[in-house]
Structure formats: C-alpha cells, structure tokens
Write a protein that holds these residues in place. Structure first.
Motif, PDB file in Angstrom:
ATOM      1  N   ALA A   6       0.818  -1.212   0.000  1.00  0.00           N
ATOM      2  CA  ALA A   6       0.000   0.000   0.000  1.00  0.00           C
ATOM      3  C   ALA A   6       0.857   1.270   0.000  1.00  0.00           C
ATOM      4  O   ALA A   6       0.367   2.344  -0.330  1.00  0.00           O
ATOM      5  N   TYR A   7       2.125   1.129   0.349  1.00  0.00           N
ATOM      6  CA  TYR A   7       3.020   2.289   0.382  1.00  0.00           C
ATOM      7  C   TYR A   7       3.280   2.777  -1.041  1.00  0.00           C
ATOM      8  O   TYR A   7       3.748   2.047  -1.892  1.00  0.00           O
ATOM      9  N   LYS A   8       2.963   4.038  -1.287  1.00  0.00           N
ATOM     10  CA  LYS A   8       3.139   4.627  -2.622  1.00  0.00           C
ATOM     11  C   LYS A   8       4.092   5.814  -2.587  1.00  0.00           C
ATOM     12  O   LYS A   8       4.103   6.624  -3.487  1.00  0.00           O
ATOM     13  N   GLY A   9       4.885   5.912  -1.547  1.00  0.00           N
ATOM     14  CA  GLY A   9       5.749   7.070  -1.365  1.00  0.00           C
ATOM     15  C   GLY A   9       6.863   7.180  -2.382  1.00  0.00           C
ATOM     16  O   GLY A   9       7.101   6.299  -3.208  1.00  0.00           O
ATOM     17  N   LYS A  10       7.553   8.300  -2.285  1.00  0.00           N
ATOM     18  CA  LYS A  10       8.629   8.652  -3.211  1.00  0.00           C
ATOM     19  C   LYS A  10       9.757   7.615  -3.226  1.00  0.00           C
ATOM     20  O   LYS A  10      10.364   7.361  -4.260  1.00  0.00           O
ATOM     21  N   LEU A  11      10.021   6.993  -2.091  1.00  0.00           N
ATOM     22  CA  LEU A  11      11.121   6.041  -2.007  1.00  0.00           C
ATOM     23  C   LEU A  11      10.796   4.700  -2.667  1.00  0.00           C
ATOM     24  O   LEU A  11      11.674   3.867  -2.826  1.00  0.00           O
ATOM     25  N   ARG A  12       9.571   4.499  -3.067  1.00  0.00           N
ATOM     26  CA  ARG A  12       9.184   3.282  -3.796  1.00  0.00           C
ATOM     27  C   ARG A  12       9.651   3.365  -5.249  1.00  0.00           C
ATOM     28  O   ARG A  12       9.799   2.364  -5.928  1.00  0.00           O
ATOM     29  N   GLN A  13       9.912   4.571  -5.743  1.00  0.00           N
ATOM     30  CA  GLN A  13      10.213   4.785  -7.153  1.00  0.00           C
ATOM     31  C   GLN A  13      11.571   4.258  -7.587  1.00  0.00           C
ATOM     32  O   GLN A  13      11.816   4.087  -8.774  1.00  0.00           O
ATOM     33  N   LYS A  14      12.477   4.017  -6.655  1.00  0.00           N
ATOM     34  CA  LYS A  14      13.834   3.566  -6.987  1.00  0.00           C
ATOM     35  C   LYS A  14      14.114   2.240  -6.291  1.00  0.00           C
ATOM     36  O   LYS A  14      13.588   1.980  -5.211  1.00  0.00           O
ATOM     37  N   PRO A  15      15.008   1.445  -6.888  1.00  0.00           N
ATOM     38  CA  PRO A  15      15.480   0.266  -6.159  1.00  0.00           C
ATOM     39  C   PRO A  15      16.221   0.719  -4.900  1.00  0.00           C
ATOM     40  O   PRO A  15      16.869   1.772  -4.899  1.00  0.00           O
ATOM     41  N   ILE A  16      16.151  -0.058  -3.844  1.00  0.00           N
ATOM     42  CA  ILE A  16      16.772   0.317  -2.576  1.00  0.00           C
ATOM     43  C   ILE A  16      18.254   0.653  -2.759  1.00  0.00           C
ATOM     44  O   ILE A  16      18.757   1.595  -2.159  1.00  0.00           O
ATOM     45  N   SER A  17      18.945  -0.091  -3.586  1.00  0.00           N
ATOM     46  CA  SER A  17      20.377   0.141  -3.787  1.00  0.00           C
ATOM     47  C   SER A  17      20.676   1.478  -4.467  1.00  0.00           C
ATOM     48  O   SER A  17      21.816   1.933  -4.469  1.00  0.00           O
ATOM     49  N   ARG A  18      19.675   2.120  -5.025  1.00  0.00           N
ATOM     50  CA  ARG A  18      19.872   3.396  -5.730  1.00  0.00           C
ATOM     51  C   ARG A  18      19.381   4.608  -4.932  1.00  0.00           C
ATOM     52  O   ARG A  18      19.501   5.734  -5.386  1.00  0.00           O
ATOM     53  N   ILE A  19      18.819   4.382  -3.767  1.00  0.00           N
ATOM     54  CA  ILE A  19      18.307   5.486  -2.948  1.00  0.00           C
ATOM     55  C   ILE A  19      19.479   6.196  -2.281  1.00  0.00           C
ATOM     56  O   ILE A  19      20.311   5.575  -1.630  1.00  0.00           O
ATOM     57  N   SER A  20      19.540   7.506  -2.462  1.00  0.00           N
ATOM     58  CA  SER A  20      20.630   8.309  -1.900  1.00  0.00           C
ATOM     59  C   SER A  20      20.148   9.085  -0.676  1.00  0.00           C
ATOM     60  O   SER A  20      18.944   9.164  -0.404  1.00  0.00           O
ATOM     61  N   ALA A  21      21.101   9.686   0.031  1.00  0.00           N
ATOM     62  CA  ALA A  21      20.754  10.547   1.162  1.00  0.00           C
ATOM     63  C   ALA A  21      19.860  11.691   0.682  1.00  0.00           C
ATOM     64  O   ALA A  21      18.903  12.073   1.360  1.00  0.00           O
ATOM     65  N   TYR A  22      20.170  12.221  -0.496  1.00  0.00           N
ATOM     66  CA  TYR A  22      19.345  13.300  -1.061  1.00  0.00           C
ATOM     67  C   TYR A  22      17.896  12.841  -1.201  1.00  0.00           C
ATOM     68  O   TYR A  22      16.966  13.585  -0.876  1.00  0.00           O
ATOM     69  N   ASP A  23      17.684  11.617  -1.692  1.00  0.00           N
ATOM     70  CA  ASP A  23      16.325  11.084  -1.855  1.00  0.00           C
ATOM     71  C   ASP A  23      15.600  11.003  -0.518  1.00  0.00           C
ATOM     72  O   ASP A  23      14.419  11.337  -0.424  1.00  0.00           O
ATOM     73  N   VAL A  24      16.303  10.549   0.513  1.00  0.00           N
ATOM     74  CA  VAL A  24      15.688  10.407   1.833  1.00  0.00           C
ATOM     75  C   VAL A  24      15.306  11.771   2.392  1.00  0.00           C
ATOM     76  O   VAL A  24      14.193  11.963   2.890  1.00  0.00           O
ATOM     77  N   PHE A  25      16.203  12.754   2.289  1.00  0.00           N
ATOM     78  CA  PHE A  25      15.889  14.090   2.808  1.00  0.00           C
ATOM     79  C   PHE A  25      14.768  14.745   2.009  1.00  0.00           C
ATOM     80  O   PHE A  25      13.906  15.419   2.570  1.00  0.00           O
ATOM     81  N   SER A  26      14.764  14.534   0.718  1.00  0.00           N
ATOM     82  CA  SER A  26      13.704  15.076  -0.122  1.00  0.00           C
ATOM     83  C   SER A  26      12.357  14.462   0.261  1.00  0.00           C
ATOM     84  O   SER A  26      11.355  15.170   0.414  1.00  0.00           O
ATOM     85  N   ALA A  27      12.340  13.157   0.452  1.00  0.00           N
ATOM     86  CA  ALA A  27      11.104  12.471   0.860  1.00  0.00           C
ATOM     87  C   ALA A  27      10.683  12.913   2.263  1.00  0.00           C
ATOM     88  O   ALA A  27       9.489  13.074   2.540  1.00  0.00           O
ATOM     89  N   TYR A  28      11.649  13.121   3.151  1.00  0.00           N
ATOM     90  CA  TYR A  28      11.349  13.596   4.506  1.00  0.00           C
ATOM     91  C   TYR A  28      10.617  14.932   4.446  1.00  0.00           C
ATOM     92  O   TYR A  28       9.632  15.146   5.156  1.00  0.00           O
ATOM     93  N   ASN A  29      11.100  15.827   3.596  1.00  0.00           N
ATOM     94  CA  ASN A  29      10.480  17.148   3.474  1.00  0.00           C
ATOM     95  C   ASN A  29       9.049  17.069   2.952  1.00  0.00           C
ATOM     96  O   ASN A  29       8.272  18.002   3.146  1.00  0.00           O
ATOM     97  N   GLU A  30       8.716  15.962   2.313  1.00  0.00           N
ATOM     98  CA  GLU A  30       7.351  15.743   1.815  1.00  0.00           C
ATOM     99  C   GLU A  30       6.525  14.915   2.793  1.00  0.00           C
ATOM    100  O   GLU A  30       5.389  14.549   2.490  1.00  0.00           O
ATOM    101  N   GLY A  31       7.102  14.584   3.945  1.00  0.00           N
ATOM    102  CA  GLY A  31       6.380  13.831   4.968  1.00  0.00           C
ATOM    103  C   GLY A  31       6.312  12.333   4.730  1.00  0.00           C
ATOM    104  O   GLY A  31       5.477  11.645   5.321  1.00  0.00           O
ATOM    105  N   ASP A  32       7.176  11.806   3.893  1.00  0.00           N
ATOM    106  CA  ASP A  32       7.189  10.373   3.609  1.00  0.00           C
ATOM    107  C   ASP A  32       7.437   9.586   4.899  1.00  0.00           C
ATOM    108  O   ASP A  32       8.402   9.857   5.605  1.00  0.00           O
TER     109      ASP A  32
END
Length: 122
Positions: A6-32
């Motif tokens: 059911a999780y449709k957040g921003k971090l679902r869009q990339k494979p886990i191995s490709r998620i960067s710190a930038y992605d996490v902070f960006s998703a955090y700012n969106e309340g992910d």
C-alpha cells in the motif's frame, strides 16, 4: 514499511540500492513515512554516538557537517537532546553542537588548506 504494497511514497520509485541521502531528505520534506522513520533512527544513532564521543573525549564543540550530513543540520538540536540521554551528564553540558558552515566542502577546503600550508613551510 517499504514491503507494504500500500506504500506509494517517493522512495518506492527507486530500487533500494539506488536510494541516496538526497532522496531520503527530499522524501522527509514531503512527509514520507519511511524517510521520517529513517531520519528519526539516524538522530537516535547520531545522539548515542556523539554521547560516547563526549563521554570519552570531553570536547568543547562538535561540528556536524559533510556531504551526507549537510541537509541533516536541521536535526542538530534533536541530536543534542538524544545525546543528553546517554552521555556523561557533566561533559554533555559543557559541549556545544553546531552545524558546519562549510557544508559538503569541508574536506575540499581542508585539503586546500593543507596544500597551501605545506608550501608555505617547505
């Protein structure tokens, strides 16, 4: 949580191995919710680690910065509060936690300083 279909957040869009710190902070700012959870855990770990550092070495100041940590500067107060739970009580009251003014360029500036310094004294 990512395993939750059911999780449709921003971090679902990339494979886990490709998620960067930038992605996490960006998703955090969106309340992910995953990013919020990851950064809450990071604050806890940074707090515990810095508490150990303070208890062992009793520094006057800890400067938080660097390429990965740079965007986490907003958490410095939270990290200090977490460190207070774990550190030697007298030492933690004598240390200041601050964000670096050099952000991700600290290593580069330090290397340039050392190069300049070594040329001045050779």
């Amino acid at each position: 949580m990512r395993a939750n279909k059911a999780y449709k957040g921003k971090l679902r869009q990339k494979p886990i191995s490709r998620i960067s710190a930038y992605d996490v902070f960006s998703a955090y700012n969106e309340g992910d919710p995953i990013a919020v959870s990851v950064l809450q855990k990071a604050v806890e770990m940074w707090g515990m680690t810095s508490a150990n550092f303070v208890s062992l070495l009793n520094p006057q100041k800890i400067i938080w910065g660097g390429g990965v940590f740079g965007p986490a500067g907003i958490f410095v107060d939270d990290i200090y509060k977490e460190a207070c739970k774990w550190a030697q009580p007298i030492s933690i009251k004598q240390v200041e936690f601050v964000s670096s003014q050099l952000s991700g360029n600290a290593g580069l500036i330090g290397a340039a300083f050392l190069a300049i310094k070594s040329n001045l004294y050779d």
